[in-house]
Enzyme design. Sequence first.
Site, PDB file in Angstrom:
ATOM      1  N   ASP A 120      38.165  43.645  38.314  1.00 26.10           N
ATOM      2  CA  ASP A 120      39.266  44.390  37.677  1.00 26.10           C
ATOM      3  C   ASP A 120      40.028  45.199  38.729  1.00 26.10           C
ATOM      4  OD1 ASP A 120      40.945  45.427  35.753  1.00 26.10           O
ATOM      5  OD2 ASP A 120      39.529  46.970  35.098  1.00 26.10           O
ATOM      6  N   LEU A 121      40.622  44.491  39.662  1.00 28.17           N
ATOM      7  CA  LEU A 121      41.303  45.190  40.765  1.00 28.17           C
ATOM      8  C   LEU A 121      42.683  45.691  40.314  1.00 28.17           C
ATOM      9  CD1 LEU A 121      41.037  46.091  43.670  1.00 28.17           C
ATOM     10  CD2 LEU A 121      42.038  43.935  44.389  1.00 28.17           C
TER      11      LEU A 121
END
Length: 236
Positions: A166-167
């Site tokens: 989940d960058l």
Amino acid sequence: MNPFKKNNNWLLCQPELTDDIEAAWFEQSHWLNQGRLLGANSGRGSAWIIKSEHGKWVLRHYFRGGLYAKVSRDKYLWTGVNNCRAFKEFQLLSKLQTWQLPAPNPVAARVNHHGLFYRNDLIMAQIMHQQTFGQYITKKEQDLTTWRLVGKTIALFHNKGVFHSDLNANNVLLNEDQVHLIDFDKGQIKTPNTHWQLKNIQRLKRSVEKISQQSCQKELKPYWDALTTSWQQHLT
Ligand SMILES: Nc1ncnc2c1ncn2[C@@H]1O[C@H](COP(=O)(O)OP(=O)(O)O)[C@@H](O)[C@H]1O
Ligand SMILES: [Mg+2]
């Protein structure tokens, strides 16, 4: 480091904390009662800053996202102790520390197991930072150097095969001359490959555009190009 069992809880921590660790560490009320809860640090209300005797920590409770959240806010299906989210993130963060990557240092984790389900929490050392990248990109003054440093930092992780699941811009913490990545839930070590590495970059791009309300192809183009160029240059 291996998890050990105490009543309904499985605990995992740094070796030097084995004699001190208590399940109560993972309850906000424990720190609140001692006047050691410094505040919340998350939109979802899941991260708490704590002033422990061992330094400043962040306590994070795992909450479900997406559709499952309607079924249960924080209960996960038990498939064995080593598959628990908090333990997996703890182990991944430990590995990142051995590689000297700029990510949180894990302190302890707890899994509370009841029948088919578990709840879990993670404690990590607080990373002092001036702002998140999410906060930074909403400001008027933008500096190419900062964007380049974000790109370079992502490349350092990618070179070791670290996939961030989940960058987004809120998971990038900024200091004057250092960038940290946080929130490694569901992260993995993979064989380096442009396909998944680009997915991380695309995820970041969507979040930058959403938060800043600007396009990486238009208003932000010089900055976004600086980030991606630097990322590419540092990939090995
Ligand atoms: N190790 C850390 N040091 C400093 N701040 C942190 C740390 N971990 C989390 N935070 C803060 O808490 C917020 C939420 O934590 P995060 O791990 O991203 O969980 P989530 O996004 O699932 O709520 C972050 O955006 C950041 O502001
Ligand atoms: Mg986050």
